[in-house]
Motif scaffolding. Structure first.
Motif, PDB file in Angstrom:
ATOM      1  N   VAL A 238      -6.956   4.833  -5.925  1.00  0.00           N
ATOM      2  CA  VAL A 238      -5.906   5.463  -5.106  1.00  0.00           C
ATOM      3  C   VAL A 238      -6.179   5.206  -3.616  1.00  0.00           C
ATOM      4  N   THR A 246      -0.397   0.372   3.283  1.00  0.00           N
ATOM      5  CA  THR A 246       0.488   1.023   4.257  1.00  0.00           C
ATOM      6  C   THR A 246       0.055   0.655   5.681  1.00  0.00           C
ATOM      7  N   SER A 377       7.619   0.754 -15.181  1.00  0.00           N
ATOM      8  CA  SER A 377       6.596   1.754 -15.509  1.00  0.00           C
ATOM      9  C   SER A 377       5.322   1.573 -14.685  1.00  0.00           C
ATOM     10  N   GLY A 382       2.401   5.550  -5.313  1.00  0.00           N
ATOM     11  CA  GLY A 382       2.306   6.230  -4.022  1.00  0.00           C
ATOM     12  C   GLY A 382       3.441   5.900  -3.062  1.00  0.00           C
ATOM     13  N   GLU A 389       4.543   8.292   5.327  1.00  0.00           N
ATOM     14  CA  GLU A 389       3.624   7.842   6.385  1.00  0.00           C
ATOM     15  C   GLU A 389       4.327   6.882   7.350  1.00  0.00           C
TER      16      GLU A 389
HETATM   17  C1  HEM Z   1       3.398   0.093   1.835  1.00  0.00           C
HETATM   18  C2  HEM Z   1       2.450   0.544   1.063  1.00  0.00           C
HETATM   19  C3  HEM Z   1       2.270   0.202  -0.395  1.00  0.00           C
HETATM   20  C4  HEM Z   1       2.635  -0.924  -1.085  1.00  0.00           C
HETATM   21  C5  HEM Z   1       3.316  -2.162  -0.546  1.00  0.00           C
HETATM   22  C6  HEM Z   1       2.249  -0.723  -2.471  1.00  0.00           C
HETATM   23  C7  HEM Z   1       2.504  -1.622  -3.490  1.00  0.00           C
HETATM   24  C8  HEM Z   1       2.187  -1.435  -4.817  1.00  0.00           C
HETATM   25  C9  HEM Z   1       2.518  -2.341  -5.900  1.00  0.00           C
HETATM   26  C10 HEM Z   1       3.300  -3.632  -5.760  1.00  0.00           C
HETATM   27  C11 HEM Z   1       2.004  -1.829  -7.037  1.00  0.00           C
HETATM   28  C12 HEM Z   1       2.054  -2.459  -8.431  1.00  0.00           C
HETATM   29  C13 HEM Z   1       0.814  -3.326  -8.603  1.00  0.00           C
HETATM   30  C14 HEM Z   1       0.736  -4.092  -9.903  1.00  0.00           C
HETATM   31  O1  HEM Z   1       1.718  -4.273 -10.583  1.00  0.00           O
HETATM   32  O2  HEM Z   1      -0.395  -4.536 -10.230  1.00  0.00           O
HETATM   33  C15 HEM Z   1       1.343  -0.588  -6.691  1.00  0.00           C
HETATM   34  C16 HEM Z   1       0.693   0.236  -7.577  1.00  0.00           C
HETATM   35  C17 HEM Z   1       0.064   1.395  -7.215  1.00  0.00           C
HETATM   36  N1  HEM Z   1       0.045   1.982  -5.966  1.00  0.00           N
HETATM   37 FE1  HEM Z   1       0.938   1.308  -4.304  1.00  0.00          FE
HETATM   38  N2  HEM Z   1       1.636   0.499  -2.581  1.00  0.00           N
HETATM   39  C18 HEM Z   1       1.640   1.100  -1.345  1.00  0.00           C
HETATM   40  C19 HEM Z   1       1.159   2.356  -1.036  1.00  0.00           C
HETATM   41  C20 HEM Z   1       0.523   3.183  -1.902  1.00  0.00           C
HETATM   42  C21 HEM Z   1       0.024   4.490  -1.581  1.00  0.00           C
HETATM   43  C22 HEM Z   1       0.165   5.209  -0.225  1.00  0.00           C
HETATM   44  C23 HEM Z   1      -0.605   4.933  -2.670  1.00  0.00           C
HETATM   45  C24 HEM Z   1      -1.292   6.287  -2.717  1.00  0.00           C
HETATM   46  C25 HEM Z   1      -1.622   6.994  -3.436  1.00  0.00           C
HETATM   47  C26 HEM Z   1      -0.481   3.928  -3.728  1.00  0.00           C
HETATM   48  C27 HEM Z   1      -0.968   4.024  -5.017  1.00  0.00           C
HETATM   49  C28 HEM Z   1      -0.696   3.130  -6.039  1.00  0.00           C
HETATM   50  C29 HEM Z   1      -1.177   3.300  -7.411  1.00  0.00           C
HETATM   51  C30 HEM Z   1      -2.046   4.457  -7.927  1.00  0.00           C
HETATM   52  C31 HEM Z   1      -0.685   2.216  -8.147  1.00  0.00           C
HETATM   53  C32 HEM Z   1      -0.886   1.943  -9.639  1.00  0.00           C
HETATM   54  C33 HEM Z   1       0.323   2.491 -10.384  1.00  0.00           C
HETATM   55  C34 HEM Z   1       0.271   2.245 -11.872  1.00  0.00           C
HETATM   56  O3  HEM Z   1      -0.169   1.183 -12.325  1.00  0.00           O
HETATM   57  O4  HEM Z   1       0.706   3.141 -12.615  1.00  0.00           O
HETATM   58  N3  HEM Z   1       0.224   2.883  -3.217  1.00  0.00           N
HETATM   59  N4  HEM Z   1       1.476  -0.360  -5.335  1.00  0.00           N
END
Ligand code: HEM
Length: 438
Positions: A238, A246, A377, A382, A389
Motif C-alpha cells: 500500500v 501520486t 476487479s 487507492g 491528494e
Molecule cells: C496517481 C496515483 C496512482 C496511480 C496512477 C495508481 C495506479 C494503479 C494501477 C494501474 C493499479 C493496477 C496495477 C496492476 O494491474 O498490476 C493499481 C493498483 C493498486 N493501487 Fe494504485 N495508483 C495510484 C495511487 C494509489 C494510492 C494512493 C494507493 C493507496 C492506498 C494505491 C493502492 C493500490 C493498491 C493496493 C493496488 C492493488 C489493487 C488490487 O490488485 O486489488 N494506489 N494502482
C-alpha cells in the motif's frame, strides 16, 4: 527470418500476448462476470505474491482486497479528508518557511514525502514525518525507485529475491542505505502490527484506525492471511503503490502548470471562486466541481500514464475472442497505458499537455480511454485517496496569491518518461524537477 512486429495483437514472448487496441480495454480488464487472474511470473518481481496487489488467484484476491476496500472507499476518504488536509497544511508551512530564501527544492522528493506521510497517517497511524526533514527525505524517492527498478530483475530471475531477503538486515543497511531505509519502514510496520495484535489479545480497541486492525478483525480472511508477514507485505505494498505514483503525478503537474502561464492564470482564476483568501481551505467535494482544475488533473493522469508497464490479465476458464483470434484460457494478455494515452486518433498530438481536450462537448466519451488506474476487479484500490491528494495539494500550492514558483534548471526532459520500471522513470541523469519558491 525477421517477423514483422506490427498489428494490434503481438506475441511478445513465448507465453504472453499484447494488444494495442483501445476498444478492447474494457473487454480484457472488466470482462463481464468471468474470473480474472494476475500473472504470477510478473508479480513475483515485487517479492512474495501475498499482498492483494500481487495475488494471482481470483477468489483469494477478492477476499484479500475485500478486507482493505472499505478503508479506501470514497466515503472513507471523505471521512479521513482532515488527515490528508493536515499533512498538506504541513507542506504549505514548510514552503512558506522556504519562500524567498533561494533554496532549490526537488518537487519529486517533496511530494514523495507528502504522499508517504499521508499513507503513514491514514493507513497505519504511523507519523513518518518525512515532510519535516530539512531536504524532504530525498532517500525515500530513491528507495521507491530502486525497489521499482529491481522489478525487472526479480521478474526474470525469481530465485534472486528470496536470496536477497535472507541477507541480515544489518548487512543490507551497510551495503545499500536505500534498501536499509525500506527495512526500517518495514520494522515500523512490524512494530505497529505487533501492537495492534497485543491490544486485540487484551480485548482493547486501538485508539487509532489502521488497515492492520481492519484485516485482523475481518472474518472473511483466513488465519494464514492474518500472519504478521502478510500484514507487513500488505502495508509495504500500500505504501509503495500509494506514494511514488501520486507523487509522480503531482510533480509532473507542477512542472506543466508552472511552465505554462496561460494554464496557471486560468487555474488561479478558477481557484479564486472557492479560495477568496490564499489560506482558504475548500473541501475536496468543492474542488471536484471545478471544471478547469478537473481537466488539468485528467490531462495529467493521461499525460503521465500512471503505471507504464503492461498489465497482464489471465482468463482461467473462458477463451477470449479478439479480432477473429481465439485466445485459449490461461494465456496472459496485456495492454499498456502508454499506447492507450498516446493514441493519435483519440488524443491528437498526444504529447501536448492540453487540459482543453477534456472540456469539449464530446469529452465525456474520452473518459473511457483514460486507464491510469486500470479497470475491473484489479483496478487501483487507492484511486479515491489519490484524487483527494491531487485536488487538495494542487489547490493549496497554486492558491491565488500564495506562492509563485520558478523552475530551476529543469526542462521537459526531466519530466518525460525515459524508462519503464513498472512505474515511469525520468532519464537517469536527471537532477529532478527543481523549483524556487517565491
Ligand atoms: C496517481 C496515483 C496512482 C496511480 C496512477 C495508481 C495506479 C494503479 C494501477 C494501474 C493499479 C493496477 C496495477 C496492476 O494491474 O498490476 C493499481 C493498483 C493498486 N493501487 Fe494504485 N495508483 C495510484 C495511487 C494509489 C494510492 C494512493 C494507493 C493507496 C492506498 C494505491 C493502492 C493500490 C493498491 C493496493 C493496488 C492493488 C489493487 C488490487 O490488485 O486489488 N494506489 N494502482
Amino acid at each position: 527470418m525477421l517477423t514483422k512486429l506490427e498489428g494490434p495483437i503481438v506475441r511478445i514472448n513465448p507465453n504472453e500476448l499484447h494488444i494495442d487496441d483501445p476498444e478492447y480495454y474494457d473487454e480484457l480488464y472488466v470482462g463481464s462476470s468471468r474470473r480474472t487472474m494476475k500473472y504470477e511470473w510478473a508479480m513475483k518481481g515485487f517479492g512474495p505474491t501475498i499482498s492483494s496487489f500481487a495475488t494471482e488467484g481470483h477468489e483469494l484476491h477478492r477476499t484479500r482486497r475485500g478486507a482493505l476496500a472499505p478503508y479506501f472507499s470514497k466515503a472513507s476518504v471523505y471521512q479521513l479528508e482532515p488527515t490528508v488536509q493536515s499533512v498538506v497544511n504541513k507542506l504549505v508551512s514548510r514552503l512558506e518557511a522556504i519562500r524567498g530564501s533561494g533554496t532549490v527544492i526537488n518537487v519529486i522528493d517533496v511530494f514523495t514525502a507528502l504522499t508517504a506521510d499521508i499513507i503513514g497517517e491514514y493507513a497505519f497511524a504511523l507519523p513518518y514525518d518525512f515532510i519535516d526533514n530539512p531536504d524532504f527525505a530525498p532517500h525515500w524517492y530513491r528507495v521507491m525507485m530502486d525497489f521499482a527498478e529491481t522489478f525487472h530483475i526479480f521478474k526474470q530471475f525469481g530465485w534472486m529475491e528470496p536470496l536477497v531477503r535472507k541477507i541480515p538486515q544489518g548487512i543490507v543497511k551497510i551495503i545499500s542505505p536505500q534498501l536499509g531505509a525500506l527495512s526500517t519502514v518495514g520494522d515500523m510496520a512490524k512494530e505497529r502490527i505487533a501492537r495492534v495484535k497485543a491490544e486485540l489479545a487484551e480485548g482493547k480497541k486501538p485508539d487509532e484506525k489502521t488497515i492492520f486492525y481492519d484485516m485482523l478483525t475481518n472474518d472473511q480472511l483466513r488465519p494464514e492471511d492474518k500472519t504478521s508477514e502478510r500484514l507487513e507485505a500488505e502495508g509495504i505494498s500500500v505504501l509503495a503503490a500509494g506514494s511514488v505514483t501520486t507523487a509522480h503525478m503531482l510533480s509532473l503537474l507542477t512542472f506543466l502548470i508552472v511552465d505554462n502561464t496561460e494554464i496557471l492564470t486560468r487555474l488561479q482564476k478558477e481557484l479564486h471562486t472557492v479560495m477568496p483568501r490564499p489560506d482558504s481551505q475548500p473541501k475536496w467535494n468543492q474542488l471536484e466541481q471545478l471544471p478547469y482544475l478537473t481537466a488539468i488533473i485528467q490531462e495529467g493522469l493521461r499525460w503521465g500514464y500512471g503505471v507504464t508497464h503492461r498489465l497482464q490479465r489471465i482468463s482461467p476458464d473462458v477463451a477470449l475472442q479478439y479480432d477473429g483470434w481465439t485466445i485459449p484460457p490461461g494465456i496472459p494478455v496485456s495492454m499498456t497505458s502508454i499506447l492507450m494515452h498516446d493514441n493519435q486518433s483519440l488524443f491528437p498530438n498526444p504529447r501536448l499537455f492540453s487540459p482543453e481536450r477534456w472540456l469539449q462537448p464530446d469529452s465525456a466519451q474520452l473518459r473511457k480511454y483514460l486507464v491510469t488506474f486500470s479497470k475491473g476487479s484489479r483496478q487501483c484500490l487507492g484511486m479515491n485517496l489519490a484524487y483527494c491528494e491531487l485536488y487538495l495539494t494542487l489547490a493549496a500550492i497554486f492558491a491565488p496569491g500564495r506562492f509563485s514558483f520558478e523552475m530551476f534548471e529543469t526542462d521537459i526532459s526531466d519530466v518525460e518518461i525515459a524508462h519503464d520500471f513498472f512505474i515511469p522513470c525520468e532519464r537517469m541523469d536527471s537532477k529532478g524537477i527543481r523549483v524556487l519558491v517565491k
